[in-house]
Motif scaffolding. Structure first.
Motif, PDB file in Angstrom:
ATOM      1  N   TYR A 150       0.495  -1.505  -0.052  1.00 29.49           N
ATOM      2  CA  TYR A 150      -0.104  -0.065  -0.587  1.00 29.49           C
ATOM      3  C   TYR A 150       1.099   1.244  -0.193  1.00 29.49           C
ATOM      4  O   TYR A 150       1.150   2.395  -0.745  1.00 29.49           O
ATOM      5  CB  TYR A 150      -0.996  -0.133   1.533  1.00 29.49           C
ATOM      6  CG  TYR A 150      -1.913   1.177   1.408  1.00 29.49           C
ATOM      7  CD1 TYR A 150      -2.984   1.578   0.073  1.00 29.49           C
ATOM      8  CD2 TYR A 150      -1.357   1.914   2.482  1.00 29.49           C
ATOM      9  CE1 TYR A 150      -3.464   2.899   0.695  1.00 29.49           C
ATOM     10  CE2 TYR A 150      -1.403   3.499   2.529  1.00 29.49           C
ATOM     11  CZ  TYR A 150      -2.991   3.964   2.081  1.00 29.49           C
ATOM     12  OH  TYR A 150      -3.235   5.163   1.746  1.00 29.49           O
ATOM     13  N   ASN A 162       0.983   3.830  -3.550  1.00 31.14           N
ATOM     14  CA  ASN A 162       0.662   5.163  -2.981  1.00 31.14           C
ATOM     15  C   ASN A 162       0.699   6.145  -2.546  1.00 31.14           C
ATOM     16  O   ASN A 162       0.192   7.171  -2.330  1.00 31.14           O
ATOM     17  CB  ASN A 162      -1.146   4.547  -1.596  1.00 31.14           C
ATOM     18  CG  ASN A 162      -1.818   3.658  -2.785  1.00 31.14           C
ATOM     19  OD1 ASN A 162      -2.537   3.497  -3.365  1.00 31.14           O
ATOM     20  ND2 ASN A 162      -2.049   3.393  -2.246  1.00 31.14           N
ATOM     21  N   GLU A 176      -2.559   8.125   6.435  1.00 33.43           N
ATOM     22  CA  GLU A 176      -2.696   7.008   5.240  1.00 33.43           C
ATOM     23  C   GLU A 176      -2.767   6.158   5.735  1.00 33.43           C
ATOM     24  O   GLU A 176      -3.770   4.814   5.735  1.00 33.43           O
ATOM     25  CB  GLU A 176      -2.487   7.418   4.386  1.00 33.43           C
ATOM     26  CG  GLU A 176      -2.641   8.789   4.048  1.00 33.43           C
ATOM     27  CD  GLU A 176      -1.573   9.924   4.534  1.00 33.43           C
ATOM     28  OE1 GLU A 176      -1.364  11.348   3.968  1.00 33.43           O
ATOM     29  OE2 GLU A 176      -1.480   9.437   4.851  1.00 33.43           O
ATOM     30  N   LYS A 215      -4.909   4.458   8.854  1.00 28.35           N
ATOM     31  CA  LYS A 215      -6.622   5.122   8.028  1.00 28.35           C
ATOM     32  C   LYS A 215      -6.761   3.095   6.792  1.00 28.35           C
ATOM     33  O   LYS A 215      -7.788   1.976   7.136  1.00 28.35           O
ATOM     34  CB  LYS A 215      -6.837   5.496   6.967  1.00 28.35           C
ATOM     35  CG  LYS A 215      -8.623   5.609   6.576  1.00 28.35           C
ATOM     36  CD  LYS A 215      -9.536   7.045   5.562  1.00 28.35           C
ATOM     37  CE  LYS A 215     -10.503   6.830   5.121  1.00 28.35           C
ATOM     38  NZ  LYS A 215     -10.990   5.330   4.686  1.00 28.35           N
ATOM     39  N   PHE A 216      -6.130   2.608   6.383  1.00 28.81           N
ATOM     40  CA  PHE A 216      -5.471   1.614   5.494  1.00 28.81           C
ATOM     41  C   PHE A 216      -5.383   0.427   6.306  1.00 28.81           C
ATOM     42  O   PHE A 216      -6.266  -0.588   5.692  1.00 28.81           O
ATOM     43  CB  PHE A 216      -4.233   1.804   4.671  1.00 28.81           C
ATOM     44  CG  PHE A 216      -4.178   0.262   4.309  1.00 28.81           C
ATOM     45  CD1 PHE A 216      -4.136  -0.321   2.991  1.00 28.81           C
ATOM     46  CD2 PHE A 216      -3.312  -0.816   4.643  1.00 28.81           C
ATOM     47  CE1 PHE A 216      -4.727  -1.420   1.895  1.00 28.81           C
ATOM     48  CE2 PHE A 216      -3.177  -1.968   3.945  1.00 28.81           C
ATOM     49  CZ  PHE A 216      -3.837  -2.293   2.532  1.00 28.81           C
ATOM     50  N   ASP A 222      -9.293  -0.366   7.455  1.00 30.22           N
ATOM     51  CA  ASP A 222     -10.482  -0.614   6.904  1.00 30.22           C
ATOM     52  C   ASP A 222      -9.855  -1.870   6.514  1.00 30.22           C
ATOM     53  O   ASP A 222     -11.431  -2.715   6.295  1.00 30.22           O
ATOM     54  CB  ASP A 222     -10.219   0.855   5.447  1.00 30.22           C
ATOM     55  CG  ASP A 222     -10.734   2.244   6.065  1.00 30.22           C
ATOM     56  OD1 ASP A 222     -11.498   2.411   7.203  1.00 30.22           O
ATOM     57  OD2 ASP A 222     -10.168   2.817   5.041  1.00 30.22           O
ATOM     58  N   LYS A 223      -8.951  -2.052   6.180  1.00 29.80           N
ATOM     59  CA  LYS A 223      -8.339  -3.083   5.148  1.00 29.80           C
ATOM     60  C   LYS A 223      -9.008  -4.993   6.527  1.00 29.80           C
ATOM     61  O   LYS A 223      -9.334  -5.632   6.353  1.00 29.80           O
ATOM     62  CB  LYS A 223      -7.226  -3.562   5.331  1.00 29.80           C
ATOM     63  CG  LYS A 223      -7.109  -4.838   3.966  1.00 29.80           C
ATOM     64  CD  LYS A 223      -5.615  -4.852   3.634  1.00 29.80           C
ATOM     65  CE  LYS A 223      -5.512  -6.310   2.899  1.00 29.80           C
ATOM     66  NZ  LYS A 223      -6.460  -6.483   1.966  1.00 29.80           N
TER      67      LYS A 223
END
Length: 275
Positions: A53, A57, A258, A261-262, A265-266
Motif C-alpha cells: 500500500y 500510494n 493514511e 486508515k488503510f 479499513d482493510k
C-alpha cells in the motif's frame, strides 16, 4: 502489477549460512547503496500488504524507491537484514527480536512500531474456550517467545495458571495449574492454523490467522488484549542503518494517517495500528 518478490526458507537457506558476513563486502548489497531502492523483507500478511500500500500510494510522492520481498518464516528476514541481503525488515515484535539477537549474535534494532496482530485461540471443534474437554490438545507456536505469549494468553483467560515471575521464555513446564489437563503440541508458528483439524484448539499468530481466512476479531475463542501490549510489530534494520534516509522516509510513511486508515479499513480490528 504487484512488484513483490516471494521467498521461502528453502530458497534462502544460504542466507542463514552467511550470517557472519556484513554488507560492507558487497557493492551490490541492498543495505550498502543508499541511492538504490530500499529492499524490505516482510511476512506476506499483513506486513507485505501494508508495505505494498505504501509503495503503490505514498512512496513515489515521498521520493522513496521501495521493493518488498515476502518471506514465509520468522528467521530469514533477520539473517538477510544482518548480512545485507535486504536493507530492513518488517515482521516481528520486541520480545522476539531480543531473543533472536541473543541467540544468533545479530545486531538488529527497531525503528518504528506500526501495528499489533492480536494472538488468538481458535478451534474447529468447540465454540468456546470453556468447551475444551479435559485432556484436550492445544497447538502452540514452538519458538520460545511466541510459545510464552501463547501460554500467557491461556493464563489470562483462566485455562491454565503459570508460575509466578514467568517471563518471555515460558514453556509448558512453567504451568503451575492445569485444571483441564490440557496437552500441548508444539509446532512452527506457520503450521498452527493448519493443525486445527488435528487438535482441539490452536493458538495462532494474527498474521497466520488472516492468511488462513480466520478473522481474529470474529473467530478467536479468546483474543489478546491490545492494551499495554508489548508485541507491536515494527520496521527494523541492522544497527547503524537507522539514519539511512530511505529508512527514515519509510518509517514516517508507515506511521502516517493514511496507513492507519488503510489498516483500520482493510483488517477491521484483526490488525490494530500502534501509533
Amino acid at each position: 502489477m504487484r512488484n513483490t518478490a516471494k521467498f521461502t526458507t528453502a530458497v534462502l537457506a544460504a542466507g542463514a549460512l552467511t550470517l557472519g558476513l556484513t554488507a560492507c563486502g558487497s557493492e551490490d548489497s541492498a543495505a550498502s547503496d543508499t541511492s538504490g531502492p530500499l529492499v524490505v523483507a516482510a511476512s506476506p500478511t499483513p506486513h507485505a500488504e501494508i508495505l505494498t500500500y505504501v509503495k503503490d500510494n505514498l512512496a513515489q510522492k515521498a521520493g522513496l524507491d521501495l521493493e518488498v520481498r515476502e518471506f514465509t518464516d520468522y528467521v530469514t528476514p533477520n539473517t538477510a537484514t544482518e548480512d545485507g541481503s535486504v536493507g530492513a525488515n518488517y515482521f516481528q515484535n520486541q520480545p522476539y527480536l531480543d531473543d533472536f539477537n541473543k541467540k544468533n549474535g545479530t545486531d538488529i534494532v527497531p525503528v518504528a512500531t506500526v501495528h499489533l496482530e492480536p494472538l488468538g485461540l481458535y478451534s474447529h471443534k468447540v465454540k468456546s474456550a470453556d468447551g475444551l474437554k479435559s485432556g484436550a490438545t492445544v497447538a502452540v507456536p514452538n519458538d520460545s517467545v511466541n510459545e510464552a505469549r501463547a501460554l500467557k494468553l491461556l493464563d489470562a483467560n483462566g485455562l491454565i495458571t503459570l508460575k509466578d515471575g514467568v517471563g518471555n521464555d515460558a514453556t509448558p513446564s512453567d504451568i503451575a495449574k492445569n485444571p483441564k489437563n490440557l496437552k500441548f503440541k508444539e509446532l512452527e508458528a506457520a503450521q498452527t492454523p493448519r493443525s486445527l483439524d488435528d487438535v482441539d484448539a490452536a493458538v495462532v499468530n494474527g498474521n497466520y490467522a488472516i492468511e488462513a481466512d480466520l478473522s481474529p476479531a470474529k473467530d478467536a475463542l479468546v483474543l489478546e488484549s491490545a492494551k499495554n501490549n508489548p508485541y507491536g510489530n515494527f520496521l527494523a534494520v541492522k544497527d547503524g542503518s537507522e539514519s539511512d534516509p530511505r529508512v527514515r522516509k519509510l518509517a514516517k510513511l508507515l506511521t502516517s494517517a493514511e496507513v492507519k486508515k488503510f489498516i483500520e479499513d482493510k483488517y477491521q480490528g484483526s490488525v490494530i495500528a500502534s501509533f
